[in-house]
Design a protein around this motif. Sequence first.
Motif, PDB file in Angstrom:
ATOM      1  N   THR A  85    -109.535  -1.388 -47.554  1.00  0.00           N
ATOM      2  CA  THR A  85    -110.242  -0.806 -47.390  1.00  0.00           C
ATOM      3  C   THR A  85    -110.857  -1.393 -46.241  1.00  0.00           C
ATOM      4  O   THR A  85    -111.052  -1.169 -44.974  1.00  0.00           O
ATOM      5  N   VAL A  86    -109.693  -3.248 -45.704  1.00  0.00           N
ATOM      6  CA  VAL A  86    -109.585  -3.712 -44.327  1.00  0.00           C
ATOM      7  C   VAL A  86    -109.097  -3.277 -43.882  1.00  0.00           C
ATOM      8  O   VAL A  86    -108.632  -3.761 -42.228  1.00  0.00           O
ATOM      9  N   ALA A  87    -107.272  -3.049 -44.183  1.00  0.00           N
ATOM     10  CA  ALA A  87    -106.192  -3.485 -43.913  1.00  0.00           C
ATOM     11  C   ALA A  87    -106.341  -1.209 -42.909  1.00  0.00           C
ATOM     12  O   ALA A  87    -105.744  -1.263 -41.669  1.00  0.00           O
ATOM     13  N   ILE A  88    -107.309  -0.326 -43.493  1.00  0.00           N
ATOM     14  CA  ILE A  88    -107.251   0.689 -42.579  1.00  0.00           C
ATOM     15  C   ILE A  88    -108.569   0.782 -41.190  1.00  0.00           C
ATOM     16  O   ILE A  88    -108.220   1.521 -40.500  1.00  0.00           O
ATOM     17  N   ARG A  89    -108.466  -0.820 -41.311  1.00  0.00           N
ATOM     18  CA  ARG A  89    -109.242  -0.623 -40.113  1.00  0.00           C
ATOM     19  C   ARG A  89    -109.112  -1.678 -38.483  1.00  0.00           C
ATOM     20  O   ARG A  89    -109.443  -2.341 -37.910  1.00  0.00           O
ATOM     21  N   GLU A  90    -107.707  -1.723 -39.395  1.00  0.00           N
ATOM     22  CA  GLU A  90    -106.607  -2.661 -38.007  1.00  0.00           C
ATOM     23  C   GLU A  90    -106.483  -1.463 -37.058  1.00  0.00           C
ATOM     24  O   GLU A  90    -106.269  -0.082 -36.720  1.00  0.00           O
ATOM     25  N   PRO A  91    -107.197  -2.149 -35.434  1.00  0.00           N
ATOM     26  CA  PRO A  91    -107.392  -1.722 -34.453  1.00  0.00           C
ATOM     27  C   PRO A  91    -105.949  -0.347 -34.469  1.00  0.00           C
ATOM     28  O   PRO A  91    -106.138   1.001 -33.472  1.00  0.00           O
ATOM     29  N   LEU A  92    -104.379  -0.504 -35.121  1.00  0.00           N
ATOM     30  CA  LEU A  92    -103.485  -0.052 -34.863  1.00  0.00           C
ATOM     31  C   LEU A  92    -102.916   1.225 -35.658  1.00  0.00           C
ATOM     32  O   LEU A  92    -103.122   2.240 -34.964  1.00  0.00           O
ATOM     33  N   ILE A  93    -104.285   1.179 -36.802  1.00  0.00           N
ATOM     34  CA  ILE A  93    -104.196   2.617 -36.857  1.00  0.00           C
ATOM     35  C   ILE A  93    -104.849   3.573 -36.873  1.00  0.00           C
ATOM     36  O   ILE A  93    -105.365   4.551 -37.062  1.00  0.00           O
ATOM     37  N   ASP A  94    -106.199   3.006 -35.728  1.00  0.00           N
ATOM     38  CA  ASP A  94    -107.410   4.162 -35.311  1.00  0.00           C
ATOM     39  C   ASP A  94    -106.966   5.263 -34.781  1.00  0.00           C
ATOM     40  O   ASP A  94    -106.733   6.073 -34.844  1.00  0.00           O
ATOM     41  N   LEU A  95    -105.490   5.202 -33.959  1.00  0.00           N
ATOM     42  CA  LEU A  95    -104.677   5.873 -32.776  1.00  0.00           C
ATOM     43  C   LEU A  95    -103.556   7.270 -34.484  1.00  0.00           C
ATOM     44  O   LEU A  95    -103.974   8.017 -33.838  1.00  0.00           O
TER      45      LEU A  95
END
Length: 225
Positions: A85-95
């Motif tokens: 849940t937290v790891a997928i919200r890292e900014p790098l994951i957005d793009l």
Amino acid sequence: MNCLVTIDGPTGSGKSTVGRLLAKKLQYHYLDTGAMYRAIALAIRRAGMEVQNEEEIGIICSGLDIRFIHEGNSIRTYLGNEDVTVAIREPLIDLMASNVSAIDSVRKVMIRLQRKIASQGPLVAEGRDMGTVVFPEAQHKFYLDASLEVRVNRRFLERQNKGELISREKVKEDLIRRDYQDMNRYLSPLRPARDAKIIDTTKLTPNGVVERIMKDMKIGNNRGM
Ligand code: DC
């Protein structure tokens, strides 16, 4: 078909907050399809693969076990047995999520899974192609939008609240880039379904948006909660 509400829209339009609130009020399940693409992006990143490697990504994707589990008031995203849940919200994951979501084999696997989830009960499904591609037959379709400035502000505050050191300019740049990608890709580009009701959330609170949606669905606002 089960009761189904679709909510699509660009980054920062309020889809997630509104979708969660609405699902709670209606006592429907809530499906965050962005979290699914994010989970795939995370798996690909961890595997050290390039997003260009479409064939292998398709194979990896069909073997992934992505699930949502209700824990108290929150819905957790699991990749296999791991709470991501937290790891997928890292900014790098957005793009990265936006990049992998343009791959045909990835979308095919996700659409199948999303339809399976919808077959299990009443659902509020939120994403980019819910009303156009995944659930074209849904009874209630909404497309949320807001001014660029307000969307950037919402994202900026969200990231500041997480303790990130980031400039408003960088948030704006990333948001514009991702939305452009999501709106201009060949497969399932972000756009309102022809029969979707468009709601401008610029000056509305999340509860205000939920009220509008429920009014449009002809449901009294004393339901649930
Ligand atoms: O909603 P989000 O920011 O968590 O979504 C992350 C990315 O996933 C988004 O930039 C595009 C992609 N996405 C998609 O292509 N289709 C969806 N239904 C949901 C998300």
